[in-house]
Write an enzyme that holds these catalytic residues in place. Structure first.
Site: not given
Length: 290
Positions: A18, A154
């Site tokens: 991303h 993450e």
């Protein structure tokens, strides 16, 4: 009795899946600049926002993201084949206050779970959880699923398009300890079994919305905001409407919220996700010397 696995000869550390989650972008660049020895580590910037299933035909006019995902599948896979890299670590940021999380599509990949337990021990001051996305027999649409073993790191909170030094540093240490674990494993270290807490995702909750316009009509309640992985009990405050009303959690069981108010999930109609926590027994493992 320990479970044996083949040597992890090919490891990939990936950032930029991303493109606006910058800790992984800058960390991969740093790893490329300071490439060292040990296991053969591929570092690459993915430069794509999606990773669709690699199967099926593709046209010359397909979106760039799809073309790039096919290139990555050829480079790191092919997915599900003996040629796939042994381990993929895909680096991500979240705007939610989640600490450092390992996200995987298996709750019985002993390699990934042992790496997680190693990071917990090496980084005791960093809040850390293992999140399991249970896709059962469905296709998993993630870069890390291309490898024989794989997970995403993450870490947050960090605004997208921004890099924060403390978040970057925590990610850097996590990757370093992961690569250390791979070297220990490949050299013959036996990792003893034990227990790991696993958060299995149960469901997503959307924001309250106007029936006609589909615009959201409430925000995350102040008592819930920034409280990822704090147990949410039935009737606890969940949302606060823009007129000031408190809306409460109507679930039948206590669950653990995470990805609370993640900015990238507004377009996915996800205000937060909910998970169950359970203890998973992992066996002792070692490299197969045969």
């Amino acid at each position: 009795m320990s479970v044996c696995f083949p040597k992890l000869s090919r490891v990939a550390v990936c950032g930029g899946t991303h493109g606006n989650e910058l800790s992984g972008v800058y960390l991969v660049r740093e790893l490329q600049r300071c490439a060292g020895d040990g296991a053969h580590v591929n570092t690459l910037l993915c430069d794509t926002f999606v990773f669709p299933s690699p199967s099926g035909p593709i046209s010359d006019t397909a979106p760039y993201e799809m073309i790039r995902s096919r290139e990555l599948n050829a480079l790191l896979g092919p997915k599900g084949s003996p040629k796939a890299v042994d381990l993929i670590c895909d680096l991500h940021n979240t705007t939610a206050d989640m600490g450092l999380c390992l996200i995987a599509y298996s709750d019985h990949d002993w390699i990934c779970l042992h790496i997680f337990r190693h990071l917990q021990r090496q980084m005791p001051d960093i809040p850390m959880r293992y999140i399991h996305f249970d896709v059962s027999n469905k296709e998993s649409y993630s870069l890390d699923s291309v490898g024989k073993h794989g997970f995403a790191i993450e870490i947050g909170p960090q605004p997208h398009g921004v890099v924060r030094s403390n978040i970057y540093t925590a990610m850097k240490f996590g990757v370093q300890h992961m690569l250390d674990w791979v070297r220990f494993f490949n050299s013959g270290t036996i990792f003893e079994g034990g227990f790991v807490d696993v958060f299995t995702m149960v469901k997503h909750i959307d924001y309250p919305r106007d029936r006609e316009t589909r615009n959201i009509t409430a925000a995350i309640h102040p008592q819930l905001q920034d409280r990822d992985f704090s147990l949410l009990q039935p009737e606890d405050p969940l949302f606060q409407t823009f007129s000031g009303e408190t809306l409460r959690y109507k679930g039948k069981e206590p669950l653990y919220p995470f990805f609370i108010n993640e900015c990238a999930y507004y377009e996915k109609s996800i205000a937060l996700s909910l998970a169950r926590k359970r203890r998973v027994m992992i066996p002792a493992i070692r490299v197969d010397r045969t």
